[in-house]
Design an enzyme around this catalytic site. Structure first.
Site, PDB file in Angstrom:
ATOM      1  N   CYS A 133       0.843  -1.191   0.000  1.00 56.76           N
ATOM      2  CA  CYS A 133       0.000   0.000   0.000  1.00 56.76           C
ATOM      3  C   CYS A 133       0.878   1.241   0.000  1.00 56.76           C
ATOM      4  CB  CYS A 133      -0.886   0.012   1.232  1.00 56.76           C
ATOM      5  SG  CYS A 133       0.079   0.042   2.756  1.00 56.76           S
ATOM      6  N   LYS A 167       5.224  -9.086   4.601  1.00 56.65           N
ATOM      7  CA  LYS A 167       4.606  -9.657   3.390  1.00 56.65           C
ATOM      8  C   LYS A 167       4.953  -8.752   2.211  1.00 56.65           C
ATOM      9  CE  LYS A 167       1.168 -12.015   1.163  1.00 56.65           C
ATOM     10  NZ  LYS A 167      -0.184 -12.229   1.663  1.00 56.65           N
ATOM     11  N   THR A 195      -0.526 -10.403  -4.414  1.00 60.84           N
ATOM     12  CA  THR A 195      -1.059 -10.540  -5.775  1.00 60.84           C
ATOM     13  C   THR A 195      -0.392  -9.568  -6.757  1.00 60.84           C
ATOM     14  OG1 THR A 195      -2.834  -9.064  -5.074  1.00 60.84           O
ATOM     15  CG2 THR A 195      -3.299 -11.424  -5.065  1.00 60.84           C
ATOM     16  N   GLY A 220      -3.676 -17.289  -7.907  1.00 60.36           N
ATOM     17  CA  GLY A 220      -4.061 -18.582  -8.475  1.00 60.36           C
ATOM     18  C   GLY A 220      -2.956 -19.188  -9.327  1.00 60.36           C
TER      19      GLY A 220
HETATM   20  O1  RRO Z   1      -8.210  -6.584   0.428  1.00 57.17           O
HETATM   21  C1  RRO Z   1      -7.662  -6.681  -0.682  1.00 57.17           C
HETATM   22  O2  RRO Z   1      -8.196  -6.247  -1.730  1.00 57.17           O
HETATM   23  C2  RRO Z   1      -6.351  -7.319  -0.849  1.00 57.17           C
HETATM   24  C3  RRO Z   1      -5.276  -7.166   0.022  1.00 57.17           C
HETATM   25 BR1  RRO Z   1      -5.353  -6.185   1.585  1.00 57.17          BR
HETATM   26  C4  RRO Z   1      -4.029  -7.785  -0.279  1.00 57.17           C
HETATM   27  O3  RRO Z   1      -3.027  -7.692   0.448  1.00 57.17           O
HETATM   28  N1  RRO Z   1      -3.950  -8.508  -1.421  1.00 57.17           N
HETATM   29  C5  RRO Z   1      -4.982  -8.647  -2.251  1.00 57.17           C
HETATM   30  O4  RRO Z   1      -4.857  -9.310  -3.297  1.00 57.17           O
HETATM   31  N2  RRO Z   1      -6.191  -8.066  -1.957  1.00 57.17           N
END
Ligand code: RRO
Length: 297
Positions: A133, A167, A195, A220
Site C-alpha cells: 500500500c 509480506k 497478488t 491462483g
Molecule cells: O483486500 C484486498 O483487496 C487485498 C489485500 Br489487503 C491484499 O493484500 N492482497 C490482495 O490481493 N487483496
C-alpha cells in the site's frame, strides 16, 4: 514422515499455512461448527489484514476470473483495530493453531500503533506487516521501495517482541532488494508473493473496467511460476525464513516452493475451491517426502 517444525517461536505441525484473507476461520466455524477446529487445514492461521480504522472495502464487482487465475479488488474491508480486538480476536484465539495477525497502514505511525496494540495481546504469536500500500505522506508504495520499507520496519521493530513477518509485494522492480531492506531493519521473516497488479476489461462495454475499483490483484495457478522465481531470488538474498506462496494447489507445488528456498508455504486461492485444501496439500507433501526418503527431494 514428521513434517513438524519450530519456527518464529511457533510449534507448527506441518509447513502449510493460509495466505492472509483467503480463509475466513470465523465464518467457517459458523458454517461447519467445531469440525473446523477438529481438523484445521493449516498449521498456523494468518488473519485477514486489519487497519487502524474500520473500512468498507471497494465497490463491487470485486472479483474477476481469468484463465487459471482470479483477480480480486476487495479493498481491505475490516472492523478496524478496536473492532478486531473486541470481536474477532476472542474467536480466533479458540483456533487450535498459533495466530498470526496481518496489519496494514498508510503511515509509519499507523503501523506503529497496530504493532504495539496487537503485539501486546498474548493470544498473538506473530505479526505480519502487509506493505502492499502507499504511504500517504511520501506517496511511495511502502513495499515497492527498499528505503521506505526500511523506515517502516525500523519504526515498528522496537514496539514488540513478537516475530515480525513482512509480506512482500511482487509489484516492484527488485523484490530481493526490498526483502533485504526488511531483514536489515529487523524483520524475522518475509512472506511472498502478494497478488500481481491486474486489470480486467468489461466484457461488454468498450473501454470500461469490470472491477469496481478498476484494478485488482491476480492470484491462483497463473502466478505460480512468477512466485517461484521471486521466492528463489529472495531466499538467495536473505537469511531469515521465507514463507512462499502463489498458486500452490498441491503437495508437489508446495515441495517446489520449499525447493525454491521457502521454509513455510501458504495456500490461498486454492482454498476458495476447496476449503480443506490445506489438509490435502500437507498430506500430499507428507506422501512425497515419505516416498522420496528425504525432505528436499
Ligand atoms: O483486500 C484486498 O483487496 C487485498 C489485500 Br489487503 C491484499 O493484500 N492482497 C490482495 O490481493 N487483496
Amino acid at each position: 514422515m514428521n513434517l513438524s517444525l519450530d519456527l518464529l517461536g511457533m510449534r507448527l505441525e506441518h509447513p502449510i499455512l493460509n495466505g492472509s484473507g483467503t480463509f475466513d476461520a470465523i465464518a467457517a466455524r459458523r458454517a461447519f461448527g467445531d469440525a473446523v477446529d477438529a481438523e484445521f487445514p493449516f498449521s498456523a492461521f494468518v488473519s485477514k489484514t486489519i487497519t487502524p480504522e474500520p473500512r468498507a472495502g471497494n465497490p463491487p464487482p470485486r472479483l474477476y476470473e481469468t484463465p487459471s487465475g482470479l483477480i480480486n479488488s476487495i479493498g481491505l474491508p475490516n472492523k478496524g483495530l478496536e473492532g478486531f480486538c473486541a470481536e474477532d480476536l476472542p474467536e480466533l484465539t479458540r483456533l487450535p493453531v498459533p495466530l498470526v495477525v496481518s496489519v496494514m497502514a498508510t503511515s509509519r505511525e499507523g503501523f506503529a500503533l497496530l504493532v504495539e496494540r496487537v503485539g501486546a495481546r498474548e493470544e498473538v504469536a506473530a505479526i505480519e506487516l502487509n506493505v502492499s500500500c502507499p504511504n500517504v505522506a511520501t506517496g511511495l508504495d511502502i513495499g515497492a521501495d527498499p528505503r521506505e520499507l526500511h523506515a517502516v520496519v525500523t519504526e515498528v521493530r522496537p514496539r514488540t517482541t513478537k516475530p515480525l513477518i513482512v509480506k512482500l509485494t511482487p509489484n516492484t522492480a527488485d523484490v530481493a532488494a526490498v526483502a533485504q531492506a526488511a531483514e536489515d531493519a529487523g524483520a524475522d521473516a518475509v512472506s511472498l508473493i502478494n497478488t500481481l497488479r491486474a486489470y480486467a476489461p468489461h466484457p461488454h462495454r468498450a473501454g470500461a473496467a469490470w472491477l469496481g475499483n478498476a484494478t485488482g490483484g491476480l492470484s491462483g495457478p497463473a502466478v505460480r511460476t512468477v512466485a517461484l522465481a521471486q521466492v528463489r531470488q529472495v531466499a538467495k538474498r536473505v537469511s531469515v525464513p521465507v514463507v512462499g506462496m502463489g498458486g500452490v494447489g498441491s503437495g508437489r507445488h508446495a515441495a517446489d516452493m520449499l525447493e525454491a528456498g521457502a521454509t513455510l508455504v501458504a495456500v490461498g486461492t486454492e482454498s476458495f475451491r476447496d476449503a480443506a485444501a490445506g489438509t490435502r496439500i500437507s498430506r500430499e507433501l507428507d506422501d512425497l517426502f515419505a516416498n522420496s526418503g528425504e525432505k528436499t527431494a
